[in-house]
Design a protein around this motif. Structure first.
Motif, PDB file in Angstrom:
ATOM      1  N   ILE A  53       0.872  -1.165   0.000  1.00 50.31           N
ATOM      2  CA  ILE A  53       0.000   0.000   0.000  1.00 50.31           C
ATOM      3  C   ILE A  53       0.913   1.220   0.000  1.00 50.31           C
ATOM      4  N   ASP A  54       0.632   2.180  -0.850  1.00 47.67           N
ATOM      5  CA  ASP A  54       1.543   3.307  -0.958  1.00 47.67           C
ATOM      6  C   ASP A  54       1.122   4.456  -0.041  1.00 47.67           C
ATOM      7  N   TRP A  55       1.879   5.532  -0.094  1.00 45.33           N
ATOM      8  CA  TRP A  55       1.689   6.660   0.803  1.00 45.33           C
ATOM      9  C   TRP A  55       0.312   7.296   0.684  1.00 45.33           C
ATOM     10  N   SER A  56      -0.326   7.138  -0.476  1.00 42.82           N
ATOM     11  CA  SER A  56      -1.644   7.739  -0.683  1.00 42.82           C
ATOM     12  C   SER A  56      -2.782   6.771  -0.400  1.00 42.82           C
ATOM     13  N   GLY A  57      -2.447   5.509  -0.156  1.00 38.94           N
ATOM     14  CA  GLY A  57      -3.470   4.506   0.112  1.00 38.94           C
ATOM     15  C   GLY A  57      -3.763   3.569  -1.040  1.00 38.94           C
ATOM     16  N   PRO A  63       0.175 -10.824  -8.778  1.00 35.78           N
ATOM     17  CA  PRO A  63      -0.898 -11.446  -9.571  1.00 35.78           C
ATOM     18  C   PRO A  63      -1.302 -12.826  -9.060  1.00 35.78           C
ATOM     19  N   SER A  64      -0.344 -13.564  -8.530  1.00 32.50           N
ATOM     20  CA  SER A  64      -0.646 -14.924  -8.077  1.00 32.50           C
ATOM     21  C   SER A  64      -1.474 -14.945  -6.793  1.00 32.50           C
ATOM     22  N   LEU A  65      -1.490 -13.836  -6.069  1.00 26.86           N
ATOM     23  CA  LEU A  65      -2.213 -13.786  -4.794  1.00 26.86           C
ATOM     24  C   LEU A  65      -3.347 -12.756  -4.798  1.00 26.86           C
ATOM     25  N   GLN A  66      -3.494 -12.045  -5.880  1.00 27.53           N
ATOM     26  CA  GLN A  66      -4.406 -10.900  -5.910  1.00 27.53           C
ATOM     27  C   GLN A  66      -5.835 -11.260  -5.526  1.00 27.53           C
ATOM     28  N   SER A  67      -6.293 -12.434  -5.930  1.00 28.34           N
ATOM     29  CA  SER A  67      -7.687 -12.799  -5.676  1.00 28.34           C
ATOM     30  C   SER A  67      -7.960 -13.060  -4.203  1.00 28.34           C
ATOM     31  N   ARG A  68      -6.909 -13.300  -3.417  1.00 35.40           N
ATOM     32  CA  ARG A  68      -7.108 -13.651  -2.002  1.00 35.40           C
ATOM     33  C   ARG A  68      -6.528 -12.624  -1.040  1.00 35.40           C
ATOM     34  N   THR A  69      -5.889 -11.575  -1.553  1.00 39.49           N
ATOM     35  CA  THR A  69      -5.122 -10.667  -0.701  1.00 39.49           C
ATOM     36  C   THR A  69      -5.722  -9.273  -0.680  1.00 39.49           C
ATOM     37  N   SER A  70      -5.719  -8.675   0.488  1.00 35.34           N
ATOM     38  CA  SER A  70      -6.033  -7.261   0.601  1.00 35.34           C
ATOM     39  C   SER A  70      -5.149  -6.645   1.678  1.00 35.34           C
ATOM     40  N   ILE A  71      -4.769  -5.400   1.443  1.00 34.04           N
ATOM     41  CA  ILE A  71      -3.956  -4.654   2.398  1.00 34.04           C
ATOM     42  C   ILE A  71      -4.673  -3.350   2.713  1.00 34.04           C
ATOM     43  N   SER A  72      -4.798  -3.064   3.985  1.00 42.25           N
ATOM     44  CA  SER A  72      -5.453  -1.834   4.426  1.00 42.25           C
ATOM     45  C   SER A  72      -4.529  -1.125   5.405  1.00 42.25           C
ATOM     46  N   ARG A  73      -4.937   0.078   5.826  1.00 38.97           N
ATOM     47  CA  ARG A  73      -4.103   0.801   6.765  1.00 38.97           C
ATOM     48  C   ARG A  73      -4.944   1.630   7.715  1.00 38.97           C
ATOM     49  N   ASP A  74      -4.356   1.951   8.854  1.00 46.46           N
ATOM     50  CA  ASP A  74      -4.947   2.866   9.831  1.00 46.46           C
ATOM     51  C   ASP A  74      -3.907   3.942  10.075  1.00 46.46           C
ATOM     52  N   THR A  75      -4.085   5.071   9.441  1.00 46.65           N
ATOM     53  CA  THR A  75      -3.074   6.125   9.546  1.00 46.65           C
ATOM     54  C   THR A  75      -3.011   6.725  10.950  1.00 46.65           C
ATOM     55  N   SER A  76      -4.115   6.667  11.685  1.00 51.81           N
ATOM     56  CA  SER A  76      -4.109   7.213  13.040  1.00 51.81           C
ATOM     57  C   SER A  76      -3.217   6.398  13.975  1.00 51.81           C
ATOM     58  N   LYS A  77      -3.054   5.109  13.643  1.00 43.99           N
ATOM     59  CA  LYS A  77      -2.197   4.224  14.438  1.00 43.99           C
ATOM     60  C   LYS A  77      -0.866   3.933  13.747  1.00 43.99           C
ATOM     61  N   ASN A  78      -0.707   4.471  12.543  1.00 43.10           N
ATOM     62  CA  ASN A  78       0.499   4.195  11.749  1.00 43.10           C
ATOM     63  C   ASN A  78       0.708   2.689  11.558  1.00 43.10           C
ATOM     64  N   GLN A  79      -0.361   2.033  11.176  1.00 43.61           N
ATOM     65  CA  GLN A  79      -0.354   0.587  10.991  1.00 43.61           C
ATOM     66  C   GLN A  79      -0.887   0.220   9.605  1.00 43.61           C
ATOM     67  N   PHE A  80      -0.432  -0.918   9.096  1.00 43.29           N
ATOM     68  CA  PHE A  80      -1.051  -1.478   7.903  1.00 43.29           C
ATOM     69  C   PHE A  80      -1.243  -2.970   8.127  1.00 43.29           C
TER      70      PHE A  80
END
Length: 122
Positions: A53-57, A63-80
């Motif tokens: 996940i980049d600086w803008s979100g 490609p091999s994992l795209q169908s099963r993977t998601s990445i999110s973030r919580d900027t208030s906690k500085n976590q992803f």
């Protein structure tokens, strides 16, 4: 000093969702041009970049994992956070979070966490 600390369960049952969180200290995950990545290494195999996940979100995935993977973030906690759906025994691996920079055809991982071993087993 920038540090990354991954956390999450070490044991996940088959078909469930694996969720890991990376907490960053010493730098912001929204810092321009920096990416927050997840990488894994299965037993006896090489390193596999899973996604980032980049600086803008904006997110990008292998490609091999795209169908099963998601990445999110919580900027208030500085976590992803990584979510990997429908896991099987083949998803057993050490999972790393990293801070990196990227350009056309290249990615440089500046800092890694110590890694989290996740075993998929019933």
């Amino acid at each position: 000093q920038v540090q990354l600390q991954g956390s999450g369960p070490g044991l996940v049952k088959p078909s469930q969702t694996l969720s890991l969180t990376c907490t960053v200290s010493g730098a912001s995950i929204t810092a321009t041009y920096y990416y927050s990545s997840w990488i894994r290494q299965s037993p006896g195999k090489g390193l596999e970049w899973m996604g980032a996940i980049d600086w803008s979100g904006l997110t990008a995935y292998s490609p091999s994992l795209q169908s099963r993977t998601s990445i999110s973030r919580d900027t208030s906690k500085n976590q992803f956070t990584l979510h990997l759906d429908s896991v099987t025994a083949e998803d057993t691996a050490v999972y790393y979070c990293a801070r990196d920079v990227s350009g056309p055809g290249w990615r440089y991982f500046e800092i890694w966490d110590q890694g989290t071993l996740v075993t998929v087993s019933s």
